[in-house]
Design an enzyme around this catalytic site. Structure first.
Site, PDB file in Angstrom:
ATOM      1  N   CYS A   8       1.558  -1.358   0.179  1.00 24.67           N
ATOM      2  CA  CYS A   8      -0.431   0.278  -0.129  1.00 24.67           C
ATOM      3  C   CYS A   8       1.097   1.445  -0.455  1.00 24.67           C
ATOM      4  O   CYS A   8       1.806   1.247  -0.356  1.00 24.67           O
ATOM      5  CB  CYS A   8      -0.796  -0.069   1.150  1.00 24.67           C
ATOM      6  SG  CYS A   8       0.071  -0.465   2.593  1.00 24.67           S
ATOM      7  N   ASN A  11       2.145   1.484   3.943  1.00 27.12           N
ATOM      8  CA  ASN A  11       2.526  -0.131   4.450  1.00 27.12           C
ATOM      9  C   ASN A  11       2.073   0.432   6.175  1.00 27.12           C
ATOM     10  O   ASN A  11       2.899  -0.920   7.479  1.00 27.12           O
ATOM     11  CB  ASN A  11       4.076  -0.485   4.683  1.00 27.12           C
ATOM     12  CG  ASN A  11       4.008  -1.641   5.495  1.00 27.12           C
ATOM     13  OD1 ASN A  11       5.376  -1.815   5.805  1.00 27.12           O
ATOM     14  ND2 ASN A  11       3.480  -2.233   4.816  1.00 27.12           N
ATOM     15  N   CYS A  13      -1.625   0.590   7.167  1.00 23.73           N
ATOM     16  CA  CYS A  13      -2.705   0.424   7.648  1.00 23.73           C
ATOM     17  C   CYS A  13      -3.305  -1.062   6.160  1.00 23.73           C
ATOM     18  O   CYS A  13      -3.611  -2.445   7.396  1.00 23.73           O
ATOM     19  CB  CYS A  13      -3.942   1.464   6.256  1.00 23.73           C
ATOM     20  SG  CYS A  13      -3.945   2.941   8.203  1.00 23.73           S
ATOM     21  N   ARG A  14      -3.560  -1.448   5.417  1.00 23.17           N
ATOM     22  CA  ARG A  14      -4.071  -1.959   4.458  1.00 23.17           C
ATOM     23  C   ARG A  14      -2.621  -2.843   4.385  1.00 23.17           C
ATOM     24  O   ARG A  14      -3.147  -4.166   4.131  1.00 23.17           O
ATOM     25  CB  ARG A  14      -4.177  -1.510   3.249  1.00 23.17           C
ATOM     26  CG  ARG A  14      -5.641  -0.562   3.173  1.00 23.17           C
ATOM     27  CD  ARG A  14      -5.172   0.739   1.671  1.00 23.17           C
ATOM     28  NE  ARG A  14      -4.234   1.500   1.846  1.00 23.17           N
ATOM     29  CZ  ARG A  14      -4.221   2.181   0.575  1.00 23.17           C
ATOM     30  NH1 ARG A  14      -4.880   1.653  -0.418  1.00 23.17           N
ATOM     31  NH2 ARG A  14      -3.828   2.575   0.055  1.00 23.17           N
ATOM     32  N   SER A  15      -1.410  -2.906   3.545  1.00 18.47           N
ATOM     33  CA  SER A  15      -0.801  -3.923   3.377  1.00 18.47           C
ATOM     34  C   SER A  15       0.193  -5.176   4.535  1.00 18.47           C
ATOM     35  O   SER A  15       0.081  -5.509   4.760  1.00 18.47           O
ATOM     36  CB  SER A  15       0.290  -3.067   2.165  1.00 18.47           C
ATOM     37  OG  SER A  15       1.126  -2.553   3.494  1.00 18.47           O
ATOM     38  N   ASP A 126      -8.287   3.336   1.035  1.00 23.58           N
ATOM     39  CA  ASP A 126      -6.810   3.893   2.168  1.00 23.58           C
ATOM     40  C   ASP A 126      -8.771   4.088   3.945  1.00 23.58           C
ATOM     41  O   ASP A 126      -8.665   5.195   3.805  1.00 23.58           O
ATOM     42  CB  ASP A 126      -6.050   4.781   2.548  1.00 23.58           C
ATOM     43  CG  ASP A 126      -5.429   4.844   3.324  1.00 23.58           C
ATOM     44  OD1 ASP A 126      -5.345   4.363   4.189  1.00 23.58           O
ATOM     45  OD2 ASP A 126      -4.420   5.859   2.242  1.00 23.58           O
TER      46      ASP A 126
END
Length: 165
Positions: A8, A11, A13-15, A126
């Site tokens: 993301c 690095n 939140c999402r990934s 996000d």
């Protein structure tokens, strides 16, 4: 060994959510000795930092431990070290394509488009500037796509075992 990299922007939140969810699924499937999982960001803002506290909290509430993860930036070398380089959204897919060396063996893919089964959207949004419901949505999307990814990896591993002498 098959290697998976989730990417993301920062690095945090999402990934890392995808990293923690998929790492847990791989362990539950008894494949930890055959599948390596990592995550990275296309930007360098948070290198060395833990995931966002809201990310950690949402993941923990579903039984995923992200406490050992630390942000890192995606590198050109990742395209030769990983079998899957999975972008969370179109912007990061574009960033990864720009980073990828011409002769690299792995092409980046859009994570949801490639592996989601229940959701018909291309991007993991996000959640950084939103509320807690955004982190829950990320988990819903990531869990779905990770199930599809795990099925794909099982198929690859089975094919490799059939091809082995």
């Amino acid at each position: 060994m098959l290697r998976v990299l989730f990417v993301c922007l920062g690095n945090i939140c999402r990934s890392p959510t995808a990293d923690g969810v998929f790492r847990s699924m791989v362990a539950s499937a008894g494949l930890s000795d055959q599948v390596q999982v990592d995550s990275a960001g296309t930007a360098a803002w948070h290198i060395g930092k833990t995931p966002d506290p809201r990310t950690i909290k949402a993941a923990d509430e579903r039984g995923y431990d992200l406490s050992l993860l630390r942000a890192r930036q995606a590198l050109a070398a990742d395209f030769d070290q990983f079998d899957y380089v999975l972008a969370m959204d179109l912007e990061n897919l574009s960033n990864l394509r720009a980073l990828k060396p011409a002769a690299a063996r792995t092409d980046p893919q859009l994570f949801l488009r490639s592996f989601a089964r229940r959701f018909n959207i291309d991007e993991v949004p996000d959640p950084y500037y939103g509320g807690a419901d955004g982190f829950e949505q990320v988990l819903d999307l990531v869990e779905d796509a990770c199930e599809g990814l795990l099925a794909d990896i099982r198929q690859r591993l089975n094919q490799r075992s059939k091809e082995a002498p």
